[in-house]
Design an enzyme around this catalytic site. Structure first.
Site, mmCIF file in Angstrom:
data_model
loop_
_atom_site.group_PDB
_atom_site.id
_atom_site.type_symbol
_atom_site.label_atom_id
_atom_site.label_comp_id
_atom_site.label_asym_id
_atom_site.label_seq_id
_atom_site.Cartn_x
_atom_site.Cartn_y
_atom_site.Cartn_z
ATOM 1 N N GLN A 156 0.831 -1.204 0.000
ATOM 2 C CA GLN A 156 0.000 0.000 0.000
ATOM 3 C C GLN A 156 0.864 1.252 0.000
ATOM 4 O O GLN A 156 1.592 1.514 0.961
ATOM 5 C CB GLN A 156 -0.885 0.014 1.257
ATOM 6 C CG GLN A 156 -1.809 1.204 1.335
ATOM 7 C CD GLN A 156 -2.502 1.300 2.679
ATOM 8 O OE1 GLN A 156 -1.856 1.316 3.723
ATOM 9 N NE2 GLN A 156 -3.819 1.340 2.669
ATOM 10 N N GLY A 157 0.806 2.034 -1.055
ATOM 11 C CA GLY A 157 1.564 3.286 -1.153
ATOM 12 C C GLY A 157 0.645 4.468 -0.950
ATOM 13 O O GLY A 157 0.310 5.180 -1.910
ATOM 14 N N SER A 198 0.786 6.579 2.474
ATOM 15 C CA SER A 198 1.444 7.602 3.302
ATOM 16 C C SER A 198 2.663 8.187 2.608
ATOM 17 O O SER A 198 3.373 7.495 1.876
ATOM 18 C CB SER A 198 1.903 6.992 4.628
ATOM 19 O OG SER A 198 0.835 6.402 5.301
ATOM 20 N N SER A 247 4.354 -1.185 3.927
ATOM 21 C CA SER A 247 4.571 -2.534 4.455
ATOM 22 C C SER A 247 4.791 -3.527 3.311
ATOM 23 O O SER A 247 4.065 -3.499 2.313
ATOM 24 C CB SER A 247 3.359 -2.996 5.271
ATOM 25 O OG SER A 247 3.098 -2.087 6.310
ATOM 26 N N GLU A 254 -9.835 -1.632 5.371
ATOM 27 C CA GLU A 254 -8.639 -1.745 6.206
ATOM 28 C C GLU A 254 -8.999 -1.620 7.687
ATOM 29 O O GLU A 254 -8.477 -2.332 8.537
ATOM 30 C CB GLU A 254 -7.634 -0.656 5.806
ATOM 31 C CG GLU A 254 -6.286 -0.823 6.484
ATOM 32 C CD GLU A 254 -5.240 0.170 5.982
ATOM 33 O OE1 GLU A 254 -5.569 1.038 5.150
ATOM 34 O OE2 GLU A 254 -4.091 0.085 6.442
HETATM 35 C C1 LIG Z 1 3.229 -0.773 11.408
HETATM 36 C C2 LIG Z 1 2.800 0.263 10.414
HETATM 37 C C3 LIG Z 1 2.545 -0.110 9.121
HETATM 38 C C4 LIG Z 1 2.161 0.843 8.183
HETATM 39 N N1 LIG Z 1 1.968 0.433 6.896
HETATM 40 C C5 LIG Z 1 1.639 1.343 5.970
HETATM 41 C C6 LIG Z 1 1.500 0.952 4.606
HETATM 42 O O1 LIG Z 1 1.674 -0.223 4.250
HETATM 43 N N2 LIG Z 1 1.215 1.897 3.692
HETATM 44 C C7 LIG Z 1 1.008 3.214 4.040
HETATM 45 O O2 LIG Z 1 0.694 3.999 3.158
HETATM 46 N N3 LIG Z 1 1.145 3.628 5.321
HETATM 47 C C8 LIG Z 1 1.457 2.725 6.298
HETATM 48 N N4 LIG Z 1 1.623 3.120 7.593
HETATM 49 C C9 LIG Z 1 1.544 4.556 7.905
HETATM 50 C C10 LIG Z 1 0.351 5.002 8.744
HETATM 51 O O3 LIG Z 1 -0.824 4.999 7.979
HETATM 52 C C11 LIG Z 1 0.690 6.395 9.299
HETATM 53 O O4 LIG Z 1 1.793 6.243 10.163
HETATM 54 C C12 LIG Z 1 -0.463 7.011 10.038
HETATM 55 O O5 LIG Z 1 -1.522 7.330 9.177
HETATM 56 C C13 LIG Z 1 -0.045 8.288 10.806
HETATM 57 O O6 LIG Z 1 0.615 9.175 9.959
HETATM 58 P P1 LIG Z 1 2.045 9.787 10.365
HETATM 59 O O7 LIG Z 1 2.924 8.671 10.779
HETATM 60 O O8 LIG Z 1 2.485 10.652 9.242
HETATM 61 O O9 LIG Z 1 1.767 10.658 11.668
HETATM 62 P P2 LIG Z 1 1.240 12.165 11.694
HETATM 63 O O10 LIG Z 1 0.086 12.306 10.782
HETATM 64 O O11 LIG Z 1 2.400 13.069 11.499
HETATM 65 O O12 LIG Z 1 0.715 12.294 13.184
HETATM 66 C C14 LIG Z 1 1.577 12.566 14.285
HETATM 67 C C15 LIG Z 1 0.699 12.653 15.537
HETATM 68 O O13 LIG Z 1 -0.221 13.772 15.421
HETATM 69 C C16 LIG Z 1 -1.560 13.328 15.619
HETATM 70 N N5 LIG Z 1 -2.478 14.065 14.735
HETATM 71 C C17 LIG Z 1 -2.291 14.367 13.431
HETATM 72 N N6 LIG Z 1 -3.371 15.036 12.954
HETATM 73 C C18 LIG Z 1 -4.252 15.139 13.972
HETATM 74 C C19 LIG Z 1 -5.549 15.698 14.090
HETATM 75 N N7 LIG Z 1 -6.185 16.286 13.049
HETATM 76 N N8 LIG Z 1 -6.184 15.622 15.288
HETATM 77 C C20 LIG Z 1 -5.571 15.028 16.353
HETATM 78 N N9 LIG Z 1 -4.339 14.472 16.291
HETATM 79 C C21 LIG Z 1 -3.686 14.524 15.111
HETATM 80 C C22 LIG Z 1 -1.537 11.855 15.229
HETATM 81 O O14 LIG Z 1 -2.605 11.151 15.853
HETATM 82 C C23 LIG Z 1 -0.165 11.422 15.751
HETATM 83 O O15 LIG Z 1 -0.236 11.144 17.125
HETATM 84 C C24 LIG Z 1 2.001 2.201 8.568
HETATM 85 C C25 LIG Z 1 2.244 2.589 9.879
HETATM 86 C C26 LIG Z 1 2.647 1.634 10.809
HETATM 87 C C27 LIG Z 1 2.901 2.082 12.224
#
Ligand SMILES: Cc1cc2nc3c(=O)[nH]c(=O)nc-3n(C[C@H](O)[C@H](O)[C@H](O)COP(=O)(O)OP(=O)(O)OC[C@H]3O[C@@H](n4cnc5c(N)ncnc54)[C@H](O)[C@@H]3O)c2cc1C
Length: 385
Positions: free
Chosen positions: A128-129, A131, A163, A246
């Site tokens: 999944q691409g 993020s 992932s 998902e």
């Molecule tokens: C094990 C794992 C597997 C993953 N696999 C994939 C994958 O295969 N493909 C893919 O595309 N992505 C994948 N992801 C990514 C995942 O979808 C993102 O990590 C997630 O959506 C959070 O985005 P971020 O890491 O950029 O955090 P950010 O968006 O930067 O958030 C940082 C913090 O701010 C908080 N925050 C942000 N906006 C708000 C708001 N509006 N209100 C309140 N709080 C807020 C968040 O809750 C978090 O605590 C994976 C993540 C993990 C941990």
């Protein structure tokens, strides 16, 4: 939904149980977590065995290559495969649990015929691409560009936390096809072949030491226009379908696994004397109630999705929010039962499970984001600023 099982459903359970007892002893030992080619081979071999026996895509619609089984049969399948200790979807999880179902719901007949049978047979796996470094919670801020050139899109940008990218054949990819449109309206959903020129995969190590996910760099990658699912610039709507699978159904098999882990923990606590602690007993009892409630919620969500054409509803966010938190509580309790809360040994499977449980409140949308969705879309509270 009638929560009691009918005679026909119990028959289905009996046949499945018999089949599992016959085939599971022939499976090779599980490969090491860091040997990705071996993990892929192991997971796809199991998928092929399911396919040959008629159990692959059990609940997928028949015109998508599935067996058209009822939601209850699907839940029985999850219960029985877990009870027997059968492998779960593994490296195939994107293809089987959300990219495949999205293609089944939104793809053309040609796209379904191209992509779904190889997923069900275990021949091809997906990643999944979605993020990007600056687009996680605010996914619609994604910047990876796709510029039309004849029958292709030329895609440049980068993805992160992808992932299983190292071993995937296809990627469900979100791209910006109209940079001038409001951010939710200029996105398209593409299926990108992972062997296309211009793709670089750089694995990322988790705190448990394994490379579960990767950065993916895209440098003028050509993706045929026919690989777009849904209309150009309508990708946000298709993305909501993917995310509903998902969050709504992809984790349900794990609830059964967690209930079995909890039973094993209670047995271990009785054996090692920690059961004498009333606070621990209450903690395990509470977890038991939580998982039973989550299983009931799963049954309700699955049953509702059946009524609404197979796409799970917003109840998936309630499930995902609660499940991810309770899973973390389970592994905290495991730490207490198995070695004291400070015990930390990367050679022990439960330590790895405990570490990986931390990711559950982040992956597939963080808990804060699920709370926002529940507040705004279920409770009808005003939008935050
Ligand atoms: C094990 C794992 C597997 C993953 N696999 C994939 C994958 O295969 N493909 C893919 O595309 N992505 C994948 N992801 C990514 C995942 O979808 C993102 O990590 C997630 O959506 C959070 O985005 P971020 O890491 O950029 O955090 P950010 O968006 O930067 O958030 C940082 C913090 O701010 C908080 N925050 C942000 N906006 C708000 C708001 N509006 N209100 C309140 N709080 C807020 C968040 O809750 C978090 O605590 C994976 C993540 C993990 C941990």
């Amino acid at each position: 939904m009638d929560l009691a099982y009918t005679e026909a459903e119990e028959e289905f359970r009996g046949r499945l149980r018999e089949w599992l007892a016959g085939v599971l002893p022939s499976l090779p030992p599980k490969p090491s977590p860091d040997d990705w080619p071996a993990r892929r081979a192991y997971d796809t071999t199991w998928q092929r065995m399911l396919y040959d026996a008629g159990y692959a895509g059990l609940h997928w619609p028949e015109d998508a290559g599935g067996r058209g089984a009822t939601p209850t049969q699907h839940l029985i399948f999850l219960e029985e495969t877990e009870r027997a200790g059968a492998p779960y979807v593994g490296a195939n999880f994107v293809g089987l649990l959300h990219a495949g179902p999205t293609v089944a719901a939104e793809g053309t007949a040609e796209q379904r015929a191209r992509w779904l049978p190889p997923v069900l047979r275990g021949d091809e796996i997906w990643c999944q691409g979605f993020s990007e470094p600056d687009a996680g919670s605010d996914l619609a801020a994604l910047r990876t560009r796709a510029v039309r050139d004849g029958d292709d899109y030329v895609v440049s940008g980068s993805k992160i936390w992808t992932s299983h990218a190292e071993v995937a054949d296809w990627c469900e990819l979100l791209v910006r096809t109209d940079p001038e449109a409001p951010k939710h309206r200029g996105i398209s959903w593409l299926a990108m072949p992972m062997d296309a020129p211009g793709i670089t995969v750089r694995p990322l190590r988790t705190l448990a030491g394994s490379t579960e996910f990767a950065e993916v760099f895209l440098d003028e990658v050509r993706v045929p226009v026919r690989n777009r699912v849904g209309a150009e610039n309508d990708g946000w709507r298709v993305t909501m379908v993917t995310l509903s699978f998902e969050r709504g159904t992809a984790f349900v098999g794990e609830v059964v696994a967690c209930r079995r882990t909890l039973e094993a923990l209670a047995a271990e606590a009785r054996r090692n004397g920690r059961w004498d602690d009333p606070v621990l007993r209450r903690r395990l009892g509470r977890l038991n109630a939580e998982f039973r409630a989550l299983w009931r919620l799963t049954q309700a969500n699955v049953s509702e999705s059946e009524r609404t054409g197979g796409v799970p509803g917003i109840g998936g966010s309630v499930f995902k929010l609660r499940y991810s938190g309770v899973r973390q509580d389970l592994y905290e309790a495991a730490a207490e039962v198995l070695g004291g809360v400070d015990a930390f040994d990367l050679d022990r499977e439960w330590t790895l499970d405990r570490l990986s449980s931390l990711s559950y409140t982040i992956a597939a949308g963080t808990s804060q984001i699920q709370r926002n969705i529940v507040a705004e879309r279920i409770l009808g509270l005003p939008k935050g600023r």
